[in-house]
Write an enzyme that holds these catalytic residues in place. Structure first.
Site, PDB file in Angstrom:
ATOM      1  N   GLU A 169      37.027  40.267  42.930  1.00 18.36           N
ATOM      2  CA  GLU A 169      38.135  41.025  43.545  1.00 18.36           C
ATOM      3  C   GLU A 169      37.819  42.491  43.296  1.00 18.36           C
ATOM      4  O   GLU A 169      37.909  42.962  42.155  1.00 18.36           O
ATOM      5  CB  GLU A 169      39.471  40.637  42.922  1.00 18.36           C
ATOM      6  CG  GLU A 169      39.832  39.188  43.211  1.00 18.36           C
ATOM      7  CD  GLU A 169      41.308  38.858  43.005  1.00 18.36           C
ATOM      8  OE1 GLU A 169      41.718  37.800  43.464  1.00 18.36           O
ATOM      9  OE2 GLU A 169      42.027  39.651  42.372  1.00 18.36           O
ATOM     10  N   CYS A 192      44.296  48.618  43.573  1.00 19.40           N
ATOM     11  CA  CYS A 192      43.216  48.241  44.491  1.00 19.40           C
ATOM     12  C   CYS A 192      43.689  48.358  45.922  1.00 19.40           C
ATOM     13  O   CYS A 192      42.930  48.727  46.806  1.00 19.40           O
ATOM     14  CB  CYS A 192      42.726  46.835  44.194  1.00 19.40           C
ATOM     15  SG  CYS A 192      44.062  45.647  44.073  1.00 19.40           S
TER      16      CYS A 192
HETATM   17  P1  NDP Z   1      34.954  48.353  36.490  1.00 16.84           P
HETATM   18  O1  NDP Z   1      34.080  47.705  37.498  1.00 16.84           O
HETATM   19  O2  NDP Z   1      34.483  49.596  35.858  1.00 16.84           O
HETATM   20  O3  NDP Z   1      35.278  47.331  35.309  1.00 16.84           O
HETATM   21  C1  NDP Z   1      35.852  46.072  35.526  1.00 16.84           C
HETATM   22  C2  NDP Z   1      35.572  45.171  34.319  1.00 16.84           C
HETATM   23  O4  NDP Z   1      34.165  44.914  34.227  1.00 16.84           O
HETATM   24  C3  NDP Z   1      35.969  45.796  32.998  1.00 16.84           C
HETATM   25  O5  NDP Z   1      36.448  44.798  32.130  1.00 16.84           O
HETATM   26  C4  NDP Z   1      34.642  46.370  32.515  1.00 16.84           C
HETATM   27  O6  NDP Z   1      34.612  46.588  31.145  1.00 16.84           O
HETATM   28  C5  NDP Z   1      33.697  45.276  32.942  1.00 16.84           C
HETATM   29  N1  NDP Z   1      32.296  45.658  33.080  1.00 16.84           N
HETATM   30  C6  NDP Z   1      31.775  46.892  33.247  1.00 16.84           C
HETATM   31  N2  NDP Z   1      30.416  46.816  33.392  1.00 16.84           N
HETATM   32  C7  NDP Z   1      30.099  45.504  33.290  1.00 16.84           C
HETATM   33  C8  NDP Z   1      28.867  44.763  33.379  1.00 16.84           C
HETATM   34  N3  NDP Z   1      27.706  45.374  33.594  1.00 16.84           N
HETATM   35  N4  NDP Z   1      28.902  43.415  33.259  1.00 16.84           N
HETATM   36  C9  NDP Z   1      30.079  42.776  33.074  1.00 16.84           C
HETATM   37  N5  NDP Z   1      31.269  43.411  32.980  1.00 16.84           N
HETATM   38  C10 NDP Z   1      31.288  44.755  33.106  1.00 16.84           C
HETATM   39  O7  NDP Z   1      36.358  48.574  37.199  1.00 16.84           O
HETATM   40  P2  NDP Z   1      37.662  49.236  36.603  1.00 16.84           P
HETATM   41  O8  NDP Z   1      38.072  48.576  35.357  1.00 16.84           O
HETATM   42  O9  NDP Z   1      37.519  50.701  36.566  1.00 16.84           O
HETATM   43  O10 NDP Z   1      38.758  48.842  37.681  1.00 16.84           O
HETATM   44  C11 NDP Z   1      38.986  49.611  38.813  1.00 16.84           C
HETATM   45  C12 NDP Z   1      38.387  48.947  40.036  1.00 16.84           C
HETATM   46  O11 NDP Z   1      38.928  47.630  40.155  1.00 16.84           O
HETATM   47  C13 NDP Z   1      38.767  49.639  41.322  1.00 16.84           C
HETATM   48  O12 NDP Z   1      37.648  49.674  42.178  1.00 16.84           O
HETATM   49  C14 NDP Z   1      39.849  48.731  41.897  1.00 16.84           C
HETATM   50  O13 NDP Z   1      40.004  48.854  43.285  1.00 16.84           O
HETATM   51  C15 NDP Z   1      39.378  47.395  41.475  1.00 16.84           C
HETATM   52  N6  NDP Z   1      40.455  46.399  41.477  1.00 16.84           N
HETATM   53  C16 NDP Z   1      40.480  45.426  42.424  1.00 16.84           C
HETATM   54  C17 NDP Z   1      41.531  44.531  42.498  1.00 16.84           C
HETATM   55  C18 NDP Z   1      41.581  43.469  43.545  1.00 16.84           C
HETATM   56  O14 NDP Z   1      42.425  42.595  43.425  1.00 16.84           O
HETATM   57  N7  NDP Z   1      40.754  43.498  44.583  1.00 16.84           N
HETATM   58  C19 NDP Z   1      42.644  44.596  41.544  1.00 16.84           C
HETATM   59  C20 NDP Z   1      42.510  45.637  40.562  1.00 16.84           C
HETATM   60  C21 NDP Z   1      41.446  46.511  40.534  1.00 16.84           C
HETATM   61  P3  NDP Z   1      35.094  48.010  30.558  1.00 16.84           P
HETATM   62  O15 NDP Z   1      36.325  48.430  31.305  1.00 16.84           O
HETATM   63  O16 NDP Z   1      35.403  47.661  29.174  1.00 16.84           O
HETATM   64  O17 NDP Z   1      33.975  48.950  30.767  1.00 16.84           O
END
Ligand code: NDP
Length: 459
Positions: free
Chosen positions: A229, A263
């Site tokens: 997502e 999002c």
């Molecule tokens: P990120 O992609 O930065 O992070 C998402 C999760 O992935 C976090 O738990 C993060 O950890 C983890 N992560 C980061 N790098 C890695 C990796 N290499 N391997 C595995 N896990 C990893 O997104 P954000 O947290 O900044 O969220 C914002 C984004 O999410 C926006 O683009 C938004 O649109 C989207 N979103 C989409 C939704 C939907 O339903 N379509 C709903 C909500 C948000 P950590 O944060 O600890 O670095």
């Protein structure tokens, strides 16, 4: 051991520090989860539901303290934190009600001595890597149906929402969920990456396109379900026949609720040229009325930027680029006062599609408004994106709206509404906005694997 420092983005103050997971602790948690999952899968659905119902009751009891924790951790206004928990309960109740009929055995054929049955079996141990913007809501989409379907969950909250993740674990423990069935994984992106290397049977990710794509590539060799997502650049088209004031108010909320960190936030507005100036004026009027400040103040509408410095830099770069290409700054455009990271709500007019503002996800309190000549130009611009999460059309004319929405490549289509998710409908993104879906009956089935049973009696 690596430590994670949890900082309140509204004050800059450290809330606490946490020990991060590492490869050894992850392997231990994954093995324990696998052992626990076998027992959970054999537990009748009604008993699983009873545990989840106790979780719900505890959440309700602790709602004020959970809302406060969320607000302090991510900078979300307290009223919106309460709203998120209320939304969680609505989704939770729907999934609980639908679990029995959706997960039940399906007898699809019968003749003398033969039955053909579809039986939904759990995937096993799943990794849920989650985002910080709505940890309760996006968590609900995954861990509630996952547990209902008989899976164990290794839950990695964003590092920015770790305390809320730990609170979820505590509630499940108090509710009597068997140990090791819902386990937190604490740390930053590197820990998320290490989680993917464990013995898991599925990955359910919510986050950015860039990370989602990396995860999909990393998991390709494993041949296990991967659901993503991801982000959006969600457009709205305002036709010339709308009530301008009401539409401006609705779209201001769609763009700025949760500081634009949703999002499905409205990220681009296209307005029929004949009402463009009046619409921009009405929108700016609403936006300038938003109260920004202390997230714990119940009157606050705009809290702190959760990702602080980094997000502020991105917003400023988008504004600079837009102004250099001829956009007009209607309001905001700068960091706001405060000990933490606040950004003044920003409206830019006279924008165009060569600007970063209209192409990259902003994920902040900023919106660009562009005039269009007619419906055809609106459709062409709305589709001019790599994303495909939602799109909206505002007009009293349903037929016109449906004709337009049918031409847009998005997972959700909105007529006279925006920035809304229903548990009864599938939640999915197309193109760079994701793969697979959650919510609705179909979203429940995402956490099960249908098995074909051919049952033939002897003789
Ligand atoms: P990120 O992609 O930065 O992070 C998402 C999760 O992935 C976090 O738990 C993060 O950890 C983890 N992560 C980061 N790098 C890695 C990796 N290499 N391997 C595995 N896990 C990893 O997104 P954000 O947290 O900044 O969220 C914002 C984004 O999410 C926006 O683009 C938004 O649109 C989207 N979103 C989409 C939704 C939907 O339903 N379509 C709903 C909500 C948000 P950590 O944060 O600890 O670095």
């Amino acid at each position: 051991m690596t430590q994670l420092t949890i900082v309140n983005p509204a004050t800059g103050q450290t809330l606490t520090t946490l020990d991060c997971d590492n490869a050894d602790s992850l392997a231990f948690k994954a093995a324990a989860a696998r052992r626990a999952q076998a027992g959970w899968a054999a537990t009748p659905l009604s008993e699983r539901q009873a545990v989840l119902q106790r979780f719900r009751a505890l959440l309700l009891e602790r709602k004020p303290e959970l809302a406060r924790l969320l607000s302090q951790e991510v900078g979300k206004p307290i009223a919106q934190a309460h709203q998120e928990l209320k939304g969680f309960l609505g989704r939770f109740d729907f999934l609980m009600q639908r679990a029995e009929p959706v997960l039940a055995d399906q007898l699809v054929y019968e003749e003398a001595g033969l039955q053909e049955i579809i039986r939904q079996e759990p995937l096993g141990v799943i990794a849920n890597i989650s985002a910080w913007n709505y940890p309760w809501l996006v968590g609900c989409n995954v861990f509630v149906p996952a547990l209902l379907a008989g899976n164990a969950v290794l839950y990695k909250p964003s590092e920015l929402a770790s305390l809320t993740g730990l609170a979820m674990v505590e509630l499940f423990q108090l509710a009597g969920l068997p140990a090791d069935l819902f386990v937190s994984v604490i740390g930053a992106g590197d820990v998320g990456q290490a989680l993917l290397e464990q013995d898991i049977d599925g990955v359910f990710f919510t986050g950015s396109w860039a990370t989602g794509q990396r995860i999909a590539a990393a998991m390709a060799e494993r041949l296990i379900p991967v659901q993503l997502e991801l982000g959006g650049k969600d457009p709205v088209y305002v036709c010339e026949d709308v009530d301008i004031a009401a539409t401006a108010a609705a779209l201001a909320d769609g763009a700025f609720y949760n500081n634009g960190q949703s999002c499905c936030a409205v990220e681009r507005i296209y307005v029929h040229h004949s009402i463009y100036d009046a619409f921009v004026q009405a929108l700016v009027g609403v936006v300038q009325g938003f109260k920004q400040g202390d997230p714990l103040d119940p009157e606050t509408y705009l809290g702190a930027l959760t990702r602080g410095e980094a997000q502020s830099a991105l917003l400023q770069a988008q504004i600079k680029d837009a102004l250099a290409q001829g956009a007009r700054l209607e309001c905001g455009g700068h960091q706001a006062d405060g000990p933490g990271h606040f950004f003044a709500p920003t409206v830019l007019s006279q924008v165009k599609h060569s600007m970063r503002l209209m192409r990259e996800e902003s994920f902040g309190p900023i919106i660009g408004v562009q005039a269009v000549a007619d419906d055809a130009e609106a459709v062409q611009l709305m589709n001019d994106t790599e994303y495909g999460l939602t799109a909206a059309v505002y007009t009293p004319d349903q037929q016109r709206a449906e004709v337009l929405l049918r031409q847009l490549n998005t997972g959700s289509a909105y007529w006279n509404c925006c920035d809304r998710i229903s548990p009864r409908l599938p939640w999915s993104g197309r193109q760079h906005s994701g793969l697979g879906l959650t919510l609705s009956d179909v979203g429940l089935l995402a956490f099960a694997q249908p098995r074909a049973w051919h049952l033939k009696s002897a003789g």
